[in-house]
Design an enzyme around this catalytic site. Structure first.
Site, mmCIF file in Angstrom:
data_model
loop_
_atom_site.group_PDB
_atom_site.id
_atom_site.type_symbol
_atom_site.label_atom_id
_atom_site.label_comp_id
_atom_site.label_asym_id
_atom_site.label_seq_id
_atom_site.Cartn_x
_atom_site.Cartn_y
_atom_site.Cartn_z
ATOM 1 N N LYS A 1 -6.400 19.930 6.191
ATOM 2 C CA LYS A 1 -6.698 20.145 7.605
ATOM 3 C C LYS A 1 -5.889 21.279 8.224
ATOM 4 O O LYS A 1 -6.364 21.993 9.103
ATOM 5 C CB LYS A 1 -6.474 18.850 8.393
ATOM 6 C CG LYS A 1 -7.564 17.802 8.167
ATOM 7 C CD LYS A 1 -7.315 16.575 9.016
ATOM 8 C CE LYS A 1 -8.520 15.640 9.033
ATOM 9 N NZ LYS A 1 -8.895 15.160 7.706
ATOM 10 N N GLU B 1 -1.319 17.390 16.362
ATOM 11 C CA GLU B 1 -2.346 18.097 17.117
ATOM 12 C C GLU B 1 -2.484 17.470 18.500
ATOM 13 O O GLU B 1 -2.246 16.283 18.676
ATOM 14 C CB GLU B 1 -3.673 17.998 16.352
ATOM 15 C CG GLU B 1 -4.777 18.914 16.822
ATOM 16 C CD GLU B 1 -5.967 18.844 15.886
ATOM 17 O OE1 GLU B 1 -6.156 19.780 15.092
ATOM 18 O OE2 GLU B 1 -6.704 17.829 15.929
ATOM 19 N N ARG C 1 -19.928 18.717 2.159
ATOM 20 C CA ARG C 1 -20.858 17.835 1.436
ATOM 21 C C ARG C 1 -22.023 17.510 2.358
ATOM 22 O O ARG C 1 -22.056 17.943 3.516
ATOM 23 C CB ARG C 1 -20.153 16.537 1.042
ATOM 24 C CG ARG C 1 -19.489 15.837 2.241
ATOM 25 C CD ARG C 1 -18.953 14.469 1.922
ATOM 26 N NE ARG C 1 -18.093 13.944 2.947
ATOM 27 C CZ ARG C 1 -18.488 13.412 4.094
ATOM 28 N NH1 ARG C 1 -19.780 13.368 4.381
ATOM 29 N NH2 ARG C 1 -17.626 12.936 4.963
#
Length: 445
Positions: free
Chosen positions: A116, A200, A293
Protein backbone atom coordinates in the site's frame (compact mmCIF):
# COMPACT_ATOMS: atom_id res chain seq x y z
CA UNK A 1 -8.27 -17.92 -28.10
CA UNK A 2 -6.90 -20.00 -25.26
CA UNK A 3 -7.89 -23.65 -25.73
CA UNK A 4 -7.76 -24.99 -22.15
CA UNK A 5 -8.08 -23.10 -18.86
CA UNK A 6 -7.42 -24.22 -15.31
CA UNK A 7 -9.45 -22.25 -12.76
CA UNK A 8 -7.43 -21.95 -9.57
CA UNK A 9 -10.36 -21.11 -7.32
CA UNK A 10 -13.65 -22.42 -5.96
CA UNK A 11 -17.33 -21.66 -5.42
CA UNK A 12 -19.24 -19.02 -7.31
CA UNK A 13 -16.24 -17.40 -9.04
CA UNK A 14 -14.93 -20.74 -10.30
CA UNK A 15 -18.41 -21.58 -11.60
CA UNK A 16 -18.65 -18.12 -13.17
CA UNK A 17 -15.33 -18.48 -15.03
CA UNK A 18 -16.15 -22.01 -16.15
CA UNK A 19 -19.45 -20.81 -17.61
CA UNK A 20 -17.71 -18.29 -19.86
CA UNK A 21 -14.93 -20.73 -20.80
CA UNK A 22 -17.42 -23.34 -21.95
CA UNK A 23 -19.43 -20.76 -23.90
CA UNK A 24 -16.26 -19.87 -25.78
CA UNK A 25 -15.35 -23.51 -26.43
CA UNK A 26 -12.44 -23.41 -23.99
CA UNK A 27 -11.84 -26.65 -22.07
CA UNK A 28 -12.44 -25.79 -18.40
CA UNK A 29 -10.43 -27.53 -15.70
CA UNK A 30 -11.36 -27.22 -12.02
CA UNK A 31 -9.20 -27.82 -8.99
CA UNK A 32 -10.89 -28.52 -5.68
CA UNK A 33 -10.29 -29.45 -2.08
CA UNK A 34 -11.59 -32.69 -0.62
CA UNK A 35 -14.58 -30.98 1.06
CA UNK A 36 -15.59 -29.19 -2.16
CA UNK A 37 -15.84 -32.32 -4.31
CA UNK A 38 -19.64 -32.15 -4.56
CA UNK A 39 -19.98 -28.45 -5.39
CA UNK A 40 -21.45 -27.36 -8.76
CA UNK A 41 -18.22 -25.90 -10.15
CA UNK A 42 -16.55 -29.31 -9.95
CA UNK A 43 -19.36 -31.06 -11.81
CA UNK A 44 -19.65 -28.34 -14.45
CA UNK A 45 -15.97 -28.37 -15.42
CA UNK A 46 -14.76 -30.54 -18.28
CA UNK A 47 -12.18 -32.02 -15.94
CA UNK A 48 -11.50 -31.73 -12.19
CA UNK A 49 -8.51 -32.47 -9.99
CA UNK A 50 -8.43 -32.71 -6.20
CA UNK A 51 -5.48 -30.68 -4.94
CA UNK A 52 -5.62 -31.32 -1.21
CA UNK A 53 -7.59 -31.20 2.03
CA UNK A 54 -9.89 -28.42 3.24
CA UNK A 55 -7.14 -26.17 4.59
CA UNK A 56 -6.56 -23.56 1.83
CA UNK A 57 -2.81 -23.63 2.43
CA UNK A 58 -2.88 -27.30 1.43
CA UNK A 59 -5.24 -26.91 -1.53
CA UNK A 60 -6.25 -23.58 -3.09
CA UNK A 61 -3.01 -21.88 -2.03
CA UNK A 62 -0.88 -24.95 -2.75
CA UNK A 63 1.20 -23.72 -5.69
CA UNK A 64 2.88 -27.07 -6.35
CA UNK A 65 -0.39 -28.99 -6.37
CA UNK A 66 -2.08 -26.49 -8.71
CA UNK A 67 0.84 -26.48 -11.16
CA UNK A 68 0.92 -30.27 -11.06
CA UNK A 69 -2.79 -30.30 -11.90
CA UNK A 70 -2.16 -27.95 -14.81
CA UNK A 71 0.60 -30.20 -16.11
CA UNK A 72 -1.38 -33.44 -15.76
CA UNK A 73 -4.44 -32.01 -17.55
CA UNK A 74 -2.57 -30.20 -20.31
CA UNK A 75 -3.89 -26.78 -19.29
CA UNK A 76 -2.69 -23.90 -21.41
CA UNK A 77 -3.63 -21.10 -19.01
CA UNK A 78 -4.51 -20.42 -15.36
CA UNK A 79 -7.22 -18.04 -14.16
CA UNK A 80 -6.88 -17.32 -10.42
CA UNK A 81 -10.31 -15.72 -9.82
CA UNK A 82 -10.18 -13.54 -6.69
CA UNK A 83 -8.67 -14.26 -3.29
CA UNK A 84 -6.30 -17.17 -2.69
CA UNK A 85 -3.39 -16.80 -5.18
CA UNK A 86 -4.92 -14.11 -7.40
CA UNK A 87 -2.66 -11.29 -6.18
CA UNK A 88 0.42 -13.41 -5.47
CA UNK A 89 3.15 -12.06 -7.73
CA UNK A 90 5.43 -15.04 -7.09
CA UNK A 91 2.68 -17.41 -8.23
CA UNK A 92 2.09 -15.35 -11.39
CA UNK A 93 5.81 -15.49 -12.19
CA UNK A 94 5.92 -19.23 -11.54
CA UNK A 95 2.93 -19.82 -13.81
CA UNK A 96 4.57 -17.95 -16.66
CA UNK A 97 7.96 -19.55 -16.00
CA UNK A 98 6.23 -22.90 -16.39
CA UNK A 99 5.20 -21.95 -19.91
CA UNK A 100 1.56 -21.28 -19.00
CA UNK A 101 -0.55 -18.20 -19.72
CA UNK A 102 -1.44 -16.16 -16.65
CA UNK A 103 -4.91 -14.63 -16.93
CA UNK A 104 -4.23 -11.47 -14.99
CA UNK A 105 -1.87 -8.50 -14.81
CA UNK A 106 1.88 -8.94 -14.95
CA UNK A 107 3.72 -9.95 -11.81
CA UNK A 108 5.52 -6.60 -11.68
CA UNK A 109 2.20 -4.74 -11.58
CA UNK A 110 0.92 -7.06 -8.84
CA UNK A 111 4.08 -6.44 -6.81
CA UNK A 112 3.96 -2.69 -7.34
CA UNK A 113 0.36 -2.40 -6.15
CA UNK A 114 0.49 -5.08 -3.47
CA UNK A 115 2.30 -2.86 -0.99
CA UNK A 116 0.00 0.00 0.00
CA UNK A 117 2.82 2.44 0.73
CA UNK A 118 4.61 1.77 -2.55
CA UNK A 119 1.27 2.00 -4.37
CA UNK A 120 0.48 5.37 -2.75
CA UNK A 121 3.87 6.74 -3.78
CA UNK A 122 3.49 5.49 -7.37
CA UNK A 123 0.03 6.99 -7.64
CA UNK A 124 1.12 10.34 -6.24
CA UNK A 125 3.93 10.44 -8.82
CA UNK A 126 1.39 9.68 -11.56
CA UNK A 127 -0.83 12.58 -10.50
CA UNK A 128 -3.50 10.45 -8.82
CA UNK A 129 -4.83 12.09 -5.61
CA UNK A 130 -3.77 10.29 -2.41
CA UNK A 131 -4.85 10.96 1.17
CA UNK A 132 -2.30 12.49 3.57
CA UNK A 133 -0.19 9.65 4.92
CA UNK A 134 3.26 8.14 5.34
CA UNK A 135 5.54 7.62 2.33
CA UNK A 136 7.44 4.84 4.09
CA UNK A 137 6.53 2.28 6.78
CA UNK A 138 6.19 3.52 10.35
CA UNK A 139 9.11 1.49 11.68
CA UNK A 140 8.04 1.70 15.31
CA UNK A 141 5.49 3.31 17.60
CA UNK A 142 7.55 6.48 17.92
CA UNK A 143 7.53 6.93 14.15
CA UNK A 144 3.80 6.21 14.04
CA UNK A 145 3.09 8.83 16.70
CA UNK A 146 5.21 11.40 14.90
CA UNK A 147 3.45 10.70 11.59
CA UNK A 148 0.01 10.95 13.18
CA UNK A 149 0.99 14.26 14.75
CA UNK A 150 1.78 15.65 11.30
CA UNK A 151 -1.23 14.15 9.55
CA UNK A 152 -3.72 14.99 12.29
CA UNK A 153 -6.09 12.70 14.16
CA UNK A 154 -8.07 10.57 13.57
CA UNK A 155 -5.78 8.29 11.58
CA UNK A 156 -6.15 4.91 9.92
CA UNK A 157 -3.53 2.32 10.84
CA UNK A 158 -3.10 -0.11 7.93
CA UNK A 159 -1.12 -3.22 7.18
CA UNK A 160 0.92 -2.21 4.12
CA UNK A 161 0.60 -5.72 2.67
CA UNK A 162 -3.07 -6.13 3.62
CA UNK A 163 -6.19 -6.27 1.52
CA UNK A 164 -9.85 -7.20 1.52
CA UNK A 165 -10.59 -4.92 4.45
CA UNK A 166 -8.23 -6.82 6.74
CA UNK A 167 -5.43 -5.39 8.86
CA UNK A 168 -6.84 -1.95 9.65
CA UNK A 169 -7.63 0.05 12.76
CA UNK A 170 -8.72 3.59 13.57
CA UNK A 171 -7.02 5.76 16.19
CA UNK A 172 -8.69 8.94 17.45
CA UNK A 173 -5.80 9.96 19.70
CA UNK A 174 -2.33 8.94 20.91
CA UNK A 175 -3.60 6.36 23.40
CA UNK A 176 -5.67 4.65 20.74
CA UNK A 177 -2.75 4.72 18.30
CA UNK A 178 -0.51 2.93 20.80
CA UNK A 179 -3.05 0.11 20.97
CA UNK A 180 -3.93 -0.03 17.28
CA UNK A 181 -0.34 0.11 16.05
CA UNK A 182 0.67 -2.97 18.02
CA UNK A 183 -2.54 -4.77 17.09
CA UNK A 184 -2.28 -4.09 13.35
CA UNK A 185 1.43 -4.87 13.22
CA UNK A 186 0.96 -8.22 14.97
CA UNK A 187 -1.97 -9.08 12.71
CA UNK A 188 0.01 -8.13 9.59
CA UNK A 189 2.97 -10.29 10.58
CA UNK A 190 0.70 -13.24 11.30
CA UNK A 191 -1.55 -12.95 8.23
CA UNK A 192 0.69 -11.48 5.56
CA UNK A 193 4.22 -12.26 6.77
CA UNK A 194 4.96 -8.52 6.63
CA UNK A 195 4.52 -6.26 9.65
CA UNK A 196 4.91 -2.99 7.73
CA UNK A 197 2.38 -0.38 8.85
CA UNK A 198 1.02 2.68 7.05
CA UNK A 199 -0.46 5.70 8.84
CA UNK A 200 -3.06 7.59 6.83
CA UNK A 201 -5.64 10.29 7.42
CA UNK A 202 -8.98 8.79 8.48
CA UNK A 203 -12.22 10.30 7.24
CA UNK A 204 -15.11 9.48 9.61
CA UNK A 205 -17.73 9.95 6.89
CA UNK A 206 -16.63 8.75 3.47
CA UNK A 207 -17.90 6.87 0.44
CA UNK A 208 -16.08 3.98 -1.17
CA UNK A 209 -16.11 4.31 -4.96
CA UNK A 210 -14.02 2.23 -7.35
CA UNK A 211 -13.28 2.22 -11.08
CA UNK A 212 -13.08 -0.91 -13.22
CA UNK A 213 -10.12 -0.76 -15.58
CA UNK A 214 -9.01 -3.09 -18.33
CA UNK A 215 -5.48 -3.06 -19.69
CA UNK A 216 -5.75 -4.15 -23.31
CA UNK A 217 -3.34 -6.33 -25.26
CA UNK A 218 -2.26 -3.33 -27.38
CA UNK A 219 -1.10 -1.43 -24.28
CA UNK A 220 -4.05 0.91 -23.83
CA UNK A 221 -5.85 1.15 -20.49
CA UNK A 222 -9.61 1.82 -20.54
CA UNK A 223 -12.00 2.63 -17.70
CA UNK A 224 -15.35 0.83 -17.55
CA UNK A 225 -17.21 3.13 -15.20
CA UNK A 226 -17.40 3.30 -11.44
CA UNK A 227 -19.03 1.19 -8.75
CA UNK A 228 -20.35 2.38 -5.38
CA UNK A 229 -19.24 0.03 -2.59
CA UNK A 230 -20.10 1.92 0.60
CA UNK A 231 -22.44 -0.62 2.21
CA UNK A 232 -19.86 -2.40 4.34
CA UNK A 233 -19.48 -4.31 7.57
CA UNK A 234 -16.03 -4.61 9.15
CA UNK A 235 -14.59 -2.75 6.13
CA UNK A 236 -15.89 -5.51 3.83
CA UNK A 237 -18.47 -4.92 1.12
CA UNK A 238 -22.01 -6.29 1.14
CA UNK A 239 -23.62 -4.24 -1.65
CA UNK A 240 -22.27 -2.71 -4.83
CA UNK A 241 -23.99 -0.65 -7.50
CA UNK A 242 -23.18 1.07 -10.76
CA UNK A 243 -23.26 3.90 -11.51
CA UNK A 244 -22.66 5.53 -8.13
CA UNK A 245 -25.52 7.79 -7.02
CA UNK A 246 -22.89 10.13 -5.55
CA UNK A 247 -20.90 10.75 -8.72
CA UNK A 248 -21.73 13.64 -11.04
CA UNK A 249 -20.73 13.59 -14.72
CA UNK A 250 -17.86 15.99 -14.02
CA UNK A 251 -16.59 13.94 -11.08
CA UNK A 252 -16.96 10.73 -13.11
CA UNK A 253 -14.73 12.17 -15.80
CA UNK A 254 -12.03 12.97 -13.23
CA UNK A 255 -12.36 9.60 -11.47
CA UNK A 256 -12.07 7.60 -14.66
CA UNK A 257 -9.14 9.67 -15.92
CA UNK A 258 -7.29 9.15 -12.62
CA UNK A 259 -7.93 5.39 -12.80
CA UNK A 260 -6.53 5.23 -16.32
CA UNK A 261 -3.42 7.11 -15.16
CA UNK A 262 -3.08 4.63 -12.30
CA UNK A 263 -3.13 1.70 -14.71
CA UNK A 264 -0.74 3.36 -17.14
CA UNK A 265 1.72 4.05 -14.31
CA UNK A 266 2.31 0.32 -13.85
CA UNK A 267 1.86 -0.75 -17.50
CA UNK A 268 -1.30 -2.57 -16.49
CA UNK A 269 -2.75 -5.46 -18.50
CA UNK A 270 -5.98 -7.35 -17.93
CA UNK A 271 -8.76 -6.54 -15.42
CA UNK A 272 -8.17 -4.49 -12.30
CA UNK A 273 -9.91 -2.07 -9.97
CA UNK A 274 -8.77 1.32 -8.70
CA UNK A 275 -10.43 1.93 -5.33
CA UNK A 276 -10.97 5.45 -4.02
CA UNK A 277 -12.42 7.25 -1.03
CA UNK A 278 -14.88 10.01 -1.88
CA UNK A 279 -15.50 12.74 0.67
CA UNK A 280 -19.28 13.40 0.68
CA UNK A 281 -20.37 16.83 -0.48
CA UNK A 282 -16.94 17.89 -1.74
CA UNK A 283 -16.25 15.91 -4.94
CA UNK A 284 -12.82 15.30 -3.38
CA UNK A 285 -11.47 11.78 -3.82
CA UNK A 286 -8.32 9.90 -2.84
CA UNK A 287 -6.66 6.73 -4.10
CA UNK A 288 -7.13 3.85 -1.67
CA UNK A 289 -5.63 0.81 -3.39
CA UNK A 290 -5.59 -1.14 -6.62
CA UNK A 291 -6.93 -4.68 -6.73
CA UNK A 292 -4.91 -6.49 -9.38
CA UNK A 293 -7.56 -9.08 -10.21
CA UNK A 294 -11.20 -9.57 -11.09
CA UNK A 295 -13.46 -8.16 -8.38
CA UNK A 296 -16.32 -9.94 -6.63
CA UNK A 297 -18.61 -7.14 -7.82
CA UNK A 298 -17.69 -7.28 -11.52
CA UNK A 299 -21.25 -8.33 -12.57
CA UNK A 300 -22.67 -4.84 -12.03
CA UNK A 301 -20.17 -3.47 -14.54
CA UNK A 302 -20.98 -6.29 -16.95
CA UNK A 303 -24.68 -5.49 -16.84
CA UNK A 304 -24.27 -1.75 -17.28
CA UNK A 305 -21.76 -2.10 -20.14
CA UNK A 306 -23.15 -5.25 -21.75
CA UNK A 307 -19.82 -7.08 -21.49
CA UNK A 308 -18.44 -10.37 -20.20
CA UNK A 309 -15.34 -9.34 -18.25
CA UNK A 310 -14.06 -12.92 -18.01
CA UNK A 311 -14.15 -13.16 -21.79
CA UNK A 312 -12.31 -9.85 -22.02
CA UNK A 313 -9.70 -11.18 -19.57
CA UNK A 314 -9.16 -14.27 -21.68
CA UNK A 315 -8.86 -12.18 -24.83
CA UNK A 316 -6.24 -9.89 -23.27
CA UNK A 317 -4.28 -12.89 -21.99
CA UNK A 318 -4.38 -14.42 -25.48
CA UNK A 319 -3.18 -11.18 -27.08
CA UNK A 320 -6.52 -10.51 -28.77
CA UNK A 321 -8.46 -7.28 -29.22
CA UNK A 322 -11.50 -6.71 -26.97
CA UNK A 323 -15.03 -7.48 -28.12
CA UNK A 324 -15.93 -3.78 -27.79
CA UNK A 325 -14.71 -0.52 -29.29
CA UNK A 326 -12.66 1.20 -26.56
CA UNK A 327 -13.47 4.58 -28.10
CA UNK A 328 -17.23 4.05 -28.06
CA UNK A 329 -18.08 2.73 -24.60
CA UNK A 330 -21.74 3.28 -23.80
CA UNK A 331 -23.01 2.42 -20.28
CA UNK A 332 -26.75 2.10 -19.82
CA UNK A 333 -29.12 1.58 -16.91
CA UNK A 334 -28.41 0.71 -13.28
CA UNK A 335 -27.22 -2.49 -11.60
CA UNK A 336 -27.10 -3.53 -7.93
CA UNK A 337 -25.33 -6.56 -6.42
CA UNK A 338 -26.17 -8.08 -3.03
CA UNK A 339 -23.72 -10.55 -1.51
CA UNK A 340 -25.68 -13.47 -0.07
CA UNK A 341 -23.53 -14.76 2.77
CA UNK A 342 -23.85 -17.61 5.24
CA UNK A 343 -23.93 -15.27 8.23
CA UNK A 344 -26.50 -14.00 10.65
CA UNK A 345 -28.21 -10.77 9.52
CA UNK A 346 -27.65 -8.84 12.75
CA UNK A 347 -24.04 -9.34 13.84
CA UNK A 348 -22.83 -10.78 10.52
CA UNK A 349 -21.09 -13.71 12.17
CA UNK A 350 -20.55 -16.83 10.01
CA UNK A 351 -23.23 -19.53 10.20
CA UNK A 352 -22.25 -22.47 7.96
CA UNK A 353 -24.38 -25.58 7.50
CA UNK A 354 -26.22 -27.87 5.10
CA UNK A 355 -28.43 -26.10 2.54
CA UNK A 356 -31.90 -27.57 2.97
CA UNK A 357 -33.70 -25.17 0.62
CA UNK A 358 -32.21 -23.20 -2.26
CA UNK A 359 -34.53 -21.64 -4.83
CA UNK A 360 -33.04 -18.73 -6.73
CA UNK A 361 -35.20 -15.81 -7.92
CA UNK A 362 -35.73 -15.45 -11.65
CA UNK A 363 -37.24 -12.91 -13.99
CA UNK A 364 -36.33 -9.96 -16.16
CA UNK A 365 -33.19 -8.17 -15.01
CA UNK A 366 -32.34 -10.76 -12.33
CA UNK A 367 -29.02 -12.63 -12.30
CA UNK A 368 -27.71 -15.00 -9.64
CA UNK A 369 -24.06 -16.08 -9.59
CA UNK A 370 -24.07 -18.89 -7.03
CA UNK A 371 -21.58 -21.40 -5.74
CA UNK A 372 -24.05 -23.81 -4.18
CA UNK A 373 -27.24 -25.75 -4.80
CA UNK A 374 -29.69 -27.47 -2.49
CA UNK A 375 -28.05 -30.29 -0.56
CA UNK A 376 -24.55 -28.76 -0.56
CA UNK A 377 -22.77 -27.91 2.69
CA UNK A 378 -21.35 -24.48 3.40
CA UNK A 379 -18.23 -25.32 5.38
CA UNK A 380 -16.34 -23.06 7.81
CA UNK A 381 -13.08 -23.34 5.87
CA UNK A 382 -13.68 -20.59 3.34
CA UNK A 383 -15.37 -17.22 2.83
CA UNK A 384 -19.06 -17.18 3.73
CA UNK A 385 -20.18 -15.95 0.29
CA UNK A 386 -22.81 -18.30 -1.15
CA UNK A 387 -24.14 -16.26 -4.08
CA UNK A 388 -24.34 -12.84 -5.65
CA UNK A 389 -27.84 -11.58 -6.37
CA UNK A 390 -27.59 -8.97 -9.12
CA UNK A 391 -30.42 -6.91 -10.60
CA UNK A 392 -30.52 -4.56 -13.56
CA UNK A 393 -33.06 -1.96 -14.68
CA UNK A 394 -33.25 1.28 -16.64
CA UNK A 395 -33.15 3.45 -13.49
CA UNK A 396 -31.93 3.16 -9.91
CA UNK A 397 -35.44 3.25 -8.35
CA UNK A 398 -36.51 0.47 -10.71
CA UNK A 399 -33.41 -1.55 -9.83
CA UNK A 400 -34.14 -1.17 -6.10
CA UNK A 401 -37.73 -2.30 -6.64
CA UNK A 402 -36.51 -5.28 -8.63
CA UNK A 403 -34.02 -6.11 -5.86
CA UNK A 404 -36.79 -6.07 -3.24
CA UNK A 405 -38.79 -8.60 -5.24
CA UNK A 406 -35.76 -10.80 -5.89
CA UNK A 407 -34.79 -10.88 -2.21
CA UNK A 408 -38.34 -11.84 -1.25
CA UNK A 409 -38.33 -14.60 -3.89
CA UNK A 410 -34.98 -16.10 -2.82
CA UNK A 411 -35.89 -19.21 -0.77
CA UNK A 412 -32.92 -20.22 1.37
CA UNK A 413 -32.86 -22.43 4.48
CA UNK A 414 -30.17 -24.29 6.38
CA UNK A 415 -27.16 -22.03 6.94
CA UNK A 416 -27.72 -18.65 8.51
CA UNK A 417 -28.08 -16.01 5.81
CA UNK A 418 -28.25 -12.23 5.43
CA UNK A 419 -31.33 -11.98 3.21
CA UNK A 420 -33.32 -10.34 6.07
CA UNK A 421 -30.68 -7.61 6.25
CA UNK A 422 -31.17 -6.81 2.57
CA UNK A 423 -34.93 -6.59 3.09
CA UNK A 424 -34.22 -3.95 5.72
CA UNK A 425 -31.57 -2.15 3.66
CA UNK A 426 -33.68 -1.82 0.52
CA UNK A 427 -36.27 0.11 2.54
CA UNK A 428 -33.69 2.26 4.32
CA UNK A 429 -34.20 5.95 3.52
CA UNK A 430 -30.49 6.75 3.23
CA UNK A 431 -29.92 3.88 0.84
CA UNK A 432 -32.92 4.56 -1.35
CA UNK A 433 -32.02 8.26 -1.50
CA UNK A 434 -28.45 7.36 -2.45
CA UNK A 435 -27.00 9.54 0.32
CA UNK A 436 -25.38 6.74 2.36
CA UNK A 437 -21.72 6.29 3.26
CA UNK A 438 -19.53 3.56 4.79
CA UNK A 439 -21.03 4.07 8.26
CA UNK A 440 -24.57 3.17 7.17
CA UNK A 441 -24.65 -0.34 8.65
CA UNK A 442 -23.25 0.92 11.95
CA UNK A 443 -26.16 3.34 12.21
CA UNK A 444 -28.66 0.65 11.19
CA UNK A 445 -27.38 -1.62 13.95
Amino acid sequence: MIESLLVANRGEIARRIIRTARRLGVRAIAVHSEVDADLPFVREADEAVCVGPANPAQSYRNTEAILAAAASTGAQAIHPGYGFLSENADFARTVEASGLIWVGPGADAISAMGDKINARNLMAAAGVPVAPGTTEPAADLTAALAAAGEIGYPVMVKAAAGGGGMGMGVAADEDALRTEYDKVRAFAERMFGDGSVLIERYFPRVRHVEVQILGLADGRVVALGERECSVQRRNQKLVEESPSPAVSPELRERLLAAAVRAGEAVDYRNAGTVECLLVPGTDEFFFLEMNTRLQVEHPVTELVYGLDLVEEQLRVAAGLAPTFDPDALSPRGHAIELRINAEDPKRFLPGPGVIKTWVEPTGEGVRVDSGYVEGNTVTPFYDSLMAKLVVYADTRPEAIARARTAVADFALAGPKNNLPFFTELLDNQEFTAGTYDTTLITRMR
